[in-house]
Design an enzyme around this catalytic site. Structure first.
Site, PDB file in Angstrom:
ATOM      1  N   HIS A   1       1.699  11.035  -2.225  1.00  0.00           N
ATOM      2  CA  HIS A   1       0.441  10.888  -1.495  1.00  0.00           C
ATOM      3  C   HIS A   1      -0.248  12.244  -1.536  1.00  0.00           C
ATOM      4  O   HIS A   1       0.160  13.176  -0.840  1.00  0.00           O
ATOM      5  CB  HIS A   1       0.720  10.444  -0.058  1.00  0.00           C
ATOM      6  CG  HIS A   1      -0.477   9.856   0.618  1.00  0.00           C
ATOM      7  ND1 HIS A   1      -0.585   9.741   1.982  1.00  0.00           N
ATOM      8  CD2 HIS A   1      -1.626   9.336   0.122  1.00  0.00           C
ATOM      9  CE1 HIS A   1      -1.742   9.184   2.293  1.00  0.00           C
ATOM     10  NE2 HIS A   1      -2.385   8.934   1.173  1.00  0.00           N
TER      11      HIS A   1
ATOM     12  N   HIS B   1       0.857  -1.189   0.000  1.00  0.00           N
ATOM     13  CA  HIS B   1       0.000   0.000   0.000  1.00  0.00           C
ATOM     14  C   HIS B   1       0.889   1.233   0.000  1.00  0.00           C
ATOM     15  O   HIS B   1       1.868   1.300   0.756  1.00  0.00           O
ATOM     16  CB  HIS B   1      -0.901  -0.007   1.245  1.00  0.00           C
ATOM     17  CG  HIS B   1      -1.710   1.245   1.408  1.00  0.00           C
ATOM     18  ND1 HIS B   1      -1.395   2.216   2.329  1.00  0.00           N
ATOM     19  CD2 HIS B   1      -2.824   1.684   0.763  1.00  0.00           C
ATOM     20  CE1 HIS B   1      -2.288   3.196   2.253  1.00  0.00           C
ATOM     21  NE2 HIS B   1      -3.162   2.902   1.322  1.00  0.00           N
TER      22      HIS B   1
END
Length: 593
Positions: free
Chosen positions: A170, A124
């Site tokens: 991110h 992830h």
């Protein structure tokens, strides 16, 4: 003697004990040496055959004896290769000659079934070097993940500051970006160093059409012929890992779904403790893995928050999505993904004409599983289910992976850059099947009964087999740690924790007594574990050093129960980051009843 300072003017001395040979080892030696004081080639072959080692020839047995004698700086007795009882103990305590699991380097599962029949080692936010909010993005974590066998790499694609290229970061955080092209090149270079089986790149897409076209061009230039994409618009069944050997696959879903799934709500934001050098046990090596029944029961109270949220899905509106995805880009997507439109339970019905990937957060999974566990299992017979950490895990911690595995979820996505017990379980689970990153699901998870029912994760199941584990002793800390690392004034007081991670009825932890003032603790304690679902269970082992104020961490491992080798075995331990210690190991015995 080991000398420790007691105060300014006084010192304490402790005898340094060597690894003594356990009584069970002596009995085993006597039995297979037929009462003789040494064990020759034929006797060692008989022992190995009795221990389940098939087809061990005389040359192999002789090489084992020669290596033991060489490492112990001994010459053969009576002019022929042979082992004394202490040599035999040395052999049993060698992690190279006597590892704890079968086929440690060999792929032995059937690899010809569709991808949906396998648990897949999944990362992830694979580009993050640390926490989810402010750490740097880099290709280094991607490389490290591929080197340990991870098969699913996640990249979040965003326009760069000039809007003319693609960065990986991110989004809407302070994370520093890394270029997409750098990540793709590193993936190609390291994709198959640990496993020949396919690497899946999941793309979180936040790009404009022109940048999507640029991504398609990059992907084709970097991967060339190893990029796999189907000729048909929709797959009715996923290819097998064997058919996709040496290939790279793309999977993506619409950008706005990413924003909805990652946004979350403030009501569930239970921020978890950061990992630090000091502090309590949980801060050092992670919280205890939560029970999946507890998670489902808590989630069930808020079922309506998740089950009936309206979302869009890529596959449900092809015309609309064609405006945003250039034909070349869409053509490269093998595993089409998305979030459900309407109720999650409706999306779990699947489509008989095409397969897809569905993504759920750990919270969404718990809420759906509380009442619709069988629907999830049935969906994963043909389709892929990806579970990802909730958005409040800012420190890159993880969750109990068994909630996903017991429901058939193939892609239980973890923050590989984090630490803690949950990640230890993930590493241990994928030691199975030669560490290739694909573990075939148990048959019962893939079957539909004549009455139409499938495996029920919440059912009360009978005990299938019982595992007996005996912990004899440990050694190696004195080589890998400073003399005063555990205790300033005396040698350490080690104890071992042994248990099972798996379905709730199998999960348990027990511990030995603490052995005072010894670098070579001898416990000789046995534990019994009845198992209802041994196919996916893990044996958990931890060693700690007892302290009045705060216990110290001395090593850990997790091993697939299905691959444990019966008999007395050497079990190497790992640090809290998952790196193997150079010398620390335990001598243990495994027995199935």
């Amino acid at each position: 003697m080991g000398t420790y300072k007691c105060c300014i003017f006084f010192t304490r001395r402790f005898a340094l004990s060597d690894a003594s040979t356990p009584g069970d080892v002596r009995v085993l030696f006597t039995r297979h040496a037929a009462g003789a004081p040494y064990m020759g080639i034929d006797e060692l072959r008989r022992y190995l055959a009795a221990s389940g080692e098939a087809h061990v020839d005389a040359d192999t047995a002789e090489r084992i004896i020669d290596r033991v004698l060489q490492e112990r700086s001994r010459t053969p007795r009576f002019g022929r290769p042979s082992l004394t009882v202490d040599d035999f103990h040395y052999f049993l305590f060698s992690e190279d000659l006597n590892p704890p699991i079968c086929h440690s380097k060999e792929v032995h599962h059937d690899m010809n079934a569709p991808l949906s029949h396998y648990f897949i080692y999944t990362g992830h936010n694979s580009y993050l070097t640390g926490n989810q909010l402010s750490s740097d993005c880099s290709d280094i974590p991607i490389i490290k993940a591929l080197q340990i066998g991870v098969r699913v790499i996640e990249l979040d694609m965003w326009p760069n500051s000039s809007k003319d290229d693609v960065d990986i970061l991110h989004g809407r955080t302070l994370t520093a970006p890394v270029s997409l092209i750098k990540c793709l090149k590193s993936i190609k270079e390291y994709a198959f160093v640990a496993s020949p089986y396919p690497v899946i790149i999941t793309l979180e897409d936040h790009l404009t059409s022109d940048l999507q076209a640029k991504v398609a061009k990059m992907v084709l230039e970097v991967f060339g012929d190893i990029l796999y994409y189907p000729e048909s618009k929709h797959l009715q069944e996923f290819p097998s890992p064997e058919a996709l050997k040496g290939r790279v696959i793309l999977s993506t879903k619409p950008p706005k779904e990413y924003l909805e799934s990652k946004g979350g709500t403030m009501k569930d934001r239970d921020i978890e403790p950061q990992f630090s050098k000091g502090g309590n046990e949980e801060a050092v090596w992670g919280t205890e893995v939560p029970d999946i029944h507890d998670e489902m029961q808590a989630a069930d109270k808020h079922e309506n928050d998740i089950l009936y949220t309206q979302r869009d899905v890529e596959e449900d509106d092809e015309k609309k999505m064609c405006q945003h995805h250039p034909l070349e880009y869409k053509h490269l997507i093998t595993i089409k993904a998305g979030k459900p439109k309407g109720a999650v339970v409706d999306a779990l019905k699947g489509d008989p004409d095409k397969v897809r990937r569905l993504s759920l957060s750990e919270q969404e999974l718990a809420k759906v599983a509380a009442r619709h566990g069988r629907n999830i299992v049935s969906f994963t017979h043909k389709n892929l289910l990806r579970i990802y950490p909730k958005g409040t895990r800012f420190n890159s911690s993880n969750y109990n992976p068994f909630l996903g595995w017991v429901h058939g979820a193939q892609m239980v996505a973890f923050n590989m850059q984090g630490y803690g017990r949950s990640l230890w379980l993930m590493h241990g689970f994928y030691k199975a099947n030669g560490g290739c990153g694909y573990v075939k699901k148990p048959d019962f998870m893939m079957q539909t009964c004549p009455d139409g029912n499938v495996f029920d994760p919440k059912a009360d199941l009978p005990v299938k087999k019982t595992l007996k584990v005996k912990v004899y002793m440990g050694e190696g800390w004195q080589s890998d740690f400073k003399q005063t690392y555990f205790d300033t004034y005396s040698p350490p007081d080690f104890y071992a924790k042994v248990g099972i991670a798996g379905v709730p009825s199998d999960s348990v932890m027990q511990k030995t007594k603490a052995v005072e003032d010894s670098w070579v603790p001898v416990w000789e304690e046995e534990f019994v574990f009845p198992l209802t679902v041994p196919e996916i269970a893990l044996l958990r082992v931890e060693v700690h050093e007892y302290d009045v104020s705060e216990d110290d961490f001395g090593g850990q491992t997790a091993l697939p129960v299905s691959e444990l080798r019966p008999g007395i075995r050497a079990v190497p331990l790992f640090d809290h980051k998952g790196l193997k210690f150079k010398s620390v190991k335990l001598l243990m015995r495994f027995e199935f009843v």
